[in-house]
Design an enzyme around this catalytic site. Structure first.
Site, mmCIF file in Angstrom:
data_model
loop_
_atom_site.group_PDB
_atom_site.id
_atom_site.type_symbol
_atom_site.label_atom_id
_atom_site.label_comp_id
_atom_site.label_asym_id
_atom_site.label_seq_id
_atom_site.Cartn_x
_atom_site.Cartn_y
_atom_site.Cartn_z
ATOM 1 C CG ASP A 90 11.633 3.160 4.789
ATOM 2 O OD1 ASP A 90 11.682 2.972 6.014
ATOM 3 O OD2 ASP A 90 10.628 3.610 4.202
ATOM 4 C CB SER A 119 4.987 1.546 -1.301
ATOM 5 O OG SER A 119 4.813 2.937 -1.307
ATOM 6 C CG LEU A 152 3.031 -1.247 5.152
ATOM 7 C CD1 LEU A 152 2.108 -2.349 4.646
ATOM 8 C CD2 LEU A 152 3.582 -1.650 6.509
ATOM 9 C CB ALA A 193 9.528 -1.867 -1.976
ATOM 10 N N PRO A 243 0.826 -1.213 0.000
ATOM 11 C CG PRO A 243 -0.351 -1.308 2.016
ATOM 12 C CD PRO A 243 0.596 -2.075 1.155
ATOM 13 C CB VAL A 244 0.769 4.193 -2.257
ATOM 14 C CG1 VAL A 244 1.468 5.531 -2.420
ATOM 15 C CG2 VAL A 244 1.106 3.291 -3.431
ATOM 16 C CB ALA A 252 0.209 2.522 4.016
#
Ligand code: PMV
Length: 320
Positions: free
Chosen positions: A152, A108, A106, A111, A101-102, A104
């Protein structure tokens, strides 16, 4: 020529977000249930430099040359070509997809950078080693997000649990036992760069108070590393709750996140906290395999829009 593809997982920060920007430690783990993927296909009929990008998840269908220079994909391509001392991309089609999810918490953005960096460098015949891929993703985050700590890109590139301090080589996190974590989405999107900038402004106006909060978060993270190494899950849960309180005082929580944290602990989670930049995005709850379903249901009733269950294994389990 066959298509070249590469992927990278999402991540969650178990302890230390925000304080990590100011030089304190953090603990982060990969979330392999969600991934970003990049596929590159040569276009033998195209002209040199002609790169068609297709990223359906963010509704982007464009030529690389039409992207503004400060778009993360444009920054990534130009910084990668610079590093490899290659003047222009051979004609190709690039497809980028992601189940992360963008906005959020996590990871993104990092990644996508890692997956894309790996795929392009392999496509160009110079697959980059992990340290260079991580640095490339960090440079993109820096131009795009302002002041990232580097946690990240590190946890996502190496895809392993890390104990990370800004500017230092990361350490692989030692675990005595596996840890089960529920990641619950508040359904509210939040901009990491804006929240990090707000914290910076608050820190500038009252650095004594904010330094104390960062110090407390740093101590919680150091203790958490020890509890994880010793398998003392109950104490780890209590540290999560303390970390959430400190993040609340930093001003990065949100009523929905507080509600989910409370729902998880009321339903029997050992601990819970927001994760990532905050003001929306996801929270995490530390659970046992036998109460995970019950706590999941409570989180959904309290408004969570999506739940991911992830298990972090000690290195020896992964190697056997
Ligand atoms: O929201 P995310 O997943 O990008 O996490 C941000 C973590 C911060 O500590 C707030 C910022 C950083 O660069 O470490």
């Amino acid at each position: 020529m066959p298509a070249i593809s590469a992927s990278a997982p999402g991540k969650v920060i178990l302890f230390g977000e925000h304080a990590v920007v100011y030089g304190f430690p953090s603990i982060a783990v990969p979330v392999t249930q969600v991934r970003a993927k990049a596929i590159i296909l040569a276009n033998p009929l195209g002209k040199t430099g002609q790169v068609e990008i297709d990223a359906p998840d963010i509704d982007l269908h464009t030529s690389l040359s039409d992207l503004p220079g400060d778009h993360p994909f444009a920054i990534l391509f130009s910084s990668l070509l610079d590093r490899l001392d290659i003047k222009a991309m051979p004609a190709c089609q690039v497809r980028i997809t992601s189940s992360i999810p963008v906005a959020a918490g996590l990871g993104s953005g990092a990644a996508v950078s890692v997956a894309l960096g790996r795929a392009i460098s392999s496509f160009l015949g110079h697959p980059m080693p992990d340290d260079q891929i991580s640095d490339l993703a960090f440079q993109v985050e820096k131009k795009y997000h302002g002041n990232p700590s580097g946690v990240d890109n590190t946890v996502i590139t190496y895809s392993q649990p890390v104990y990370y301090m800004r500017g230092q080589p990361f350490e692989r996190l030692r675990l005595a036992n596996s840890i089960t974590v529920l990641i619950a989405d508040s359904g509210i999107q939040s901009s990491t760069s804006r929240v990090v900038e707000d914290v910076r402004l608050a820190w500038q106006s009252d650095s004594k108070h904010y330094n104390q909060l960062f110090e407390i978060i740093g101590q919680i993270t150091t203790q958490a590393r020890e509890m994880i190494a010793k398998g003392r899950i109950l104490e780890l849960g209590a540290l999560m709750v303390k970390n959430h309180q400190a993040l609340k005082e930093l001003g990065v929580s949100y009523p929905e996140l507080d509600r989910l944290v409370e729902a998880a602990t009321n339903a029997g989670a050992s601990g819970a906290k927001l994760c990532g930049a905050g003001r929306g995005g996801n929270m995490i709850a530390l659970v046992q395999p036998d109460n995970a379903d019950r706590i999941s249901k409570s989180l959904l009733s309290a408004g969570a829009t999506r739940i991911i269950k992830t298990r972090i294994e000690p290195l020896s389990n992964l190697e056997s």
